[in-house]
Design an enzyme around this catalytic site. Structure first.
Site, short mmCIF file in Angstrom:
data_model
loop_
_atom_site.label_atom_id
_atom_site.label_comp_id
_atom_site.label_asym_id
_atom_site.label_seq_id
_atom_site.Cartn_x
_atom_site.Cartn_y
_atom_site.Cartn_z
N CYS A 2 5.60 -2.78 -0.64
CA CYS A 2 4.65 -3.32 0.33
C CYS A 2 4.11 -4.63 -0.24
O CYS A 2 4.75 -5.24 -1.09
CB CYS A 2 3.54 -2.33 0.69
SG CYS A 2 2.45 -1.87 -0.66
N ARG A 8 0.09 1.18 0.88
CA ARG A 8 1.22 1.87 1.53
C ARG A 8 2.30 2.35 0.56
O ARG A 8 2.73 3.51 0.63
CB ARG A 8 1.84 0.96 2.60
CG ARG A 8 0.93 0.72 3.76
CD ARG A 8 1.39 -0.44 4.60
NE ARG A 8 1.25 -1.70 3.87
CZ ARG A 8 1.65 -2.88 4.31
NH1 ARG A 8 2.26 -2.96 5.49
NH2 ARG A 8 1.48 -3.97 3.60
N ASP A 118 -0.62 -2.13 7.83
CA ASP A 118 -1.39 -2.36 6.61
C ASP A 118 -2.81 -1.81 6.81
O ASP A 118 -3.54 -2.31 7.65
CB ASP A 118 -1.42 -3.87 6.35
CG ASP A 118 -2.14 -4.22 5.06
OD1 ASP A 118 -2.75 -3.31 4.46
OD2 ASP A 118 -2.06 -5.38 4.67
P1 4NP Z 1 -0.58 -2.74 0.69
O1 4NP Z 1 -1.98 -3.24 1.26
O2 4NP Z 1 0.39 -3.89 0.87
O3 4NP Z 1 -0.25 -1.57 1.56
O4 4NP Z 1 -0.82 -2.38 -0.74
C1 4NP Z 1 -2.60 -4.43 0.88
C2 4NP Z 1 -3.35 -4.45 -0.26
C3 4NP Z 1 -4.01 -5.62 -0.62
C4 4NP Z 1 -3.90 -6.75 0.17
C5 4NP Z 1 -3.15 -6.71 1.32
C6 4NP Z 1 -2.48 -5.55 1.67
N1 4NP Z 1 -4.59 -7.94 -0.19
O5 4NP Z 1 -4.50 -8.92 0.57
O6 4NP Z 1 -5.25 -7.97 -1.23
#
Ligand code: 4NP
Length: 145
Positions: A2, A8, A118
């Site tokens: 991800c 995720r 997300d």
């Molecule tokens: P992930 O979610 O891709 O599912 O781990 C996110 C975690 C952090 C961020 C964006 C998505 N961020 O912009 O910091």
């Protein structure tokens, strides 16, 4: 795979390990992020909490960045959304690398390019939705191994 490797994909890692265990099979499962924003961080507390309610412990995981070596180390690479998918594909060195990459929800509904949303900027209910989607996909992946 991800973006941050704190919501995720660590959830997918824990859920898939659990499904593979329940299916009586063995496989090496890992997760990574296409960004390095959260390298070394534990999963988001909401992700840890949602999975602990299902009996799955991901509190010991730490975020890491996807690297080209992952193409050598793994047979299947599952992206959570189209942006991650394109990011990984752009690092592929050849057709074999590319052939390992798929959108994870394609194992449930092939060809639909469905993304796992997300949940980072939303509430805890988004994490429950991610759990439901990923558990459905993990069940299929474990069946096919
Ligand atoms: P992930 O979610 O891709 O599912 O781990 C996110 C975690 C952090 C961020 C964006 C998505 N961020 O912009 O910091």
């Amino acid at each position: 795979m991800c973006l941050g490797n704190i919501c995720r994909s660590p959830m997918a890692e824990g859920i898939l390990r659990n499904r593979i265990f329940l299916a009586g099979k063995k496989a090496i499962v890992d997760s990574a992020g296409t960004s390095d924003y959260h390298n070394g961080d534990k999963p988001d507390l909401r992700a840890i909490k949602t999975l602990s309610q299902k009996g799955i412990d991901i509190s010991g995981l730490a975020a890491r960045n996807f690297t080209v070596r992952d193409f050598d180390d793994f047979d299947f690479i599952y992206a959570m959304d189209f942006s991650n998918y394109m990011n990984i594909i752009s690092k592929a060195r050849n057709e074999e690398d590319k052939s390992k990459v798929a959108m994870i929800m394609d194992v449930v509904s092939p060809g639909n390019n469905r993304s796992v949303p997300d949940p980072f900027y939303g509430g805890i209910e988004g994490f429950e939705e991610v759990y439901e989607m990923l558990d459905e996909a993990a069940k299929k992946i474990a069946e096919k191994l």
